[in-house]
Design a protein around this motif. Sequence first.
Motif: not given
Length: 206
Positions: A84, A64, A45, A48, A89, A42
């Motif tokens: 997400l 996330a 952001f 990602l 994710c 995780c």
Amino acid sequence: MNRMLIAAGNWKMHKTIEEASAYAEAFLARMREFHGLEVVICPPFTALPVLRDRLYRTPVRLGAQNVHWEVQGAFTGEISARMLQELGCRYVIVGHSERRHIFRETSEEVGRKVKTLCSFRLSPILCVGETLSEREAGKTREVVQEQLLQGIVHLTPEEAQSLVIAYEPVWAIGTGRASTPQDAEEVIRFIREELASRFGQEVASG
């Protein structure tokens, strides 16, 4: 039921995009050490997208650190479950102690986030746990129960199948106190009892 073991790493506000990419590459080279686990990373952001590409066709899942309960809207600085999901994710942390205590996030808000994530087929990692003062006052079960029940209040038994509960002994973070396996097992047993009473033994044993 065979219980899936999950090891999730919360990177918090650490690692630039370049650092995250390099770390992921080194981490993947050591994946054999994590046999039998569902491994979740995780990152912030910003990392990602690059980690989605790095982790493609690997056993490591992307997660996330937070989400808003609304699908879209005028919520400056927030991110939605749909966004997400688009970023690849599979998991999302909600109710982390830092969100609860620093940002004053309530259990009611956490419950709304959990419901939204399940509606997008994302697995919430619901964090629950008591502070040192709450533990010393004998309120461990009271605090954990409130956080747990408010977190799952909107879920159906089917949605609860994708839920992950993370017991976070806040009282043992930066206090010089250590949480023993027995401490954690006692709270986890209580959590499973609460889940069983609401959703049945199958969900509680998962």
